[in-house]
Design an enzyme around this catalytic site. Structure first.
Site, PDB file in Angstrom:
ATOM      1  NE  ARG A  87       2.037  -6.194  11.526  1.00 17.92           N
ATOM      2  CZ  ARG A  87       2.991  -5.679  10.778  1.00 17.92           C
ATOM      3  NH1 ARG A  87       4.148  -6.297  10.652  1.00 17.92           N
ATOM      4  NH2 ARG A  87       2.816  -4.537  10.153  1.00 17.92           N
ATOM      5  NE  ARG A 105       7.352  -3.517   6.833  1.00 16.67           N
ATOM      6  CZ  ARG A 105       6.052  -3.208   6.951  1.00 16.67           C
ATOM      7  NH1 ARG A 105       5.408  -2.669   5.946  1.00 16.67           N
ATOM      8  NH2 ARG A 105       5.403  -3.464   8.075  1.00 16.67           N
ATOM      9  NE  ARG A 108       6.469  -2.115  12.032  1.00 17.65           N
ATOM     10  CZ  ARG A 108       5.284  -1.713  11.546  1.00 17.65           C
ATOM     11  NH1 ARG A 108       5.199  -0.601  10.841  1.00 17.65           N
ATOM     12  NH2 ARG A 108       4.195  -2.422  11.752  1.00 17.65           N
ATOM     13  CE  LYS A 115      -2.452  -0.876   3.742  1.00 18.74           C
ATOM     14  NZ  LYS A 115      -1.829  -2.148   4.204  1.00 18.74           N
ATOM     15  NE  ARG A 122      -5.392   0.343  11.676  1.00 14.66           N
ATOM     16  CZ  ARG A 122      -4.341  -0.181  11.055  1.00 14.66           C
ATOM     17  NH1 ARG A 122      -4.388  -1.417  10.626  1.00 14.66           N
ATOM     18  NH2 ARG A 122      -3.238   0.525  10.879  1.00 14.66           N
TER      19      ARG A 122
END
Length: 217
Positions: free
Chosen positions: A173, A128, A162, A14, A89
């Site tokens: 997640r 990432r 992260r 996104k 969300r």
């Protein structure tokens, strides 16, 4: 005017595609994370209300987040339209957003979902990493800094991963996010606003497909 919601699980791309949409269509990219930070820094009434929850380690209630979104959508920089990222969300938030958009007279033109299978998302998220200084996001598979060890955006040299991008956390997640994402897709499909795009493709092809949808309007 294009008023757009981008849906997709973490790692679906996104952020990458948002940058391209903003460049071409001059939309205002509204990220809930950025909104919270700005409102708290500027000490707006809603920003202080949100901060009172965050400081206690509590989730910010939907109604407070919705007030923040409404405050942001009323600002003068939204001339050509907006991309909403991170809100709604849940279907409850989507219903609150319907009321906001009616009040500010900015109806939704599109809801686009980037669909990517779970294994690809796990690989992408686990690869990432971020700049410690400015938060710019990179990926060992698809987007390394132009100069190794130097952030493209701020020139910083410290990077980190992260906690929730570590492989052992990613699967859980994604499952949590999928439970929230599926009802939202149904909500907007029933309104005739949803377009699903294959997010497994290259970023160039994803943007080409998305561009074809936006340029129809």
């Amino acid at each position: 005017m294009i008023n757009l919601i981008l849906l997709g699980l973490p790692g679906a791309g996104k952020g990458t595609v948002s940058e391209r949409i903003v460049d071409k269509y001059h939309l205002t990219h509204i990220s809930t994370g950025d909104m919270f930070r700005e409102a708290m820094a500027n000490k707006t009434k809603v920003g202080l209300e949100a901060k009172s929850y965050i400081d206690k380690g509590n989730l910010v209630p939907d109604e407070v987040t919705a007030k923040l979104v409404e405050e942001r959508l009323n600002q003068p920089d939204i001339k050509e339209g907006f991309i909403l990222d991170g809100f709604p969300r849940t279907t409850k938030q989507a219903e609150l957003l319907d009321g906001i958009l009616e009040r500010v007279n900015k109806p939704l033109s599109n809801v686009i979902s980037l669909d990517v299978n779970e294994q690809t998302l796990i690989e992408r998220l686990s690869a990432r990493f971020m700049c410690k200084n400015c938060g710019a996001t990179y990926n060992k598979l698809t987007k390394m800094p132009k100069v190794e060890g130097t952030c493209d955006r701020c020139g910083g040299h410290e990077f980190y991963q992260r906690e929730d991008d570590k492989p052992e956390v990613v699967k859980n997640r994604l499952e949590v996010n999928e439970k929230m994402n599926a009802p939202l897709k149904d909500f907007y499909e029933k309104k005739g606003l949803l377009t699903v795009i294959d997010g497994e493709q290259t970023p160039e092809k994803v943007f080409k497909d998305l561009d074809a949808v936006l340029s129809r309007d």
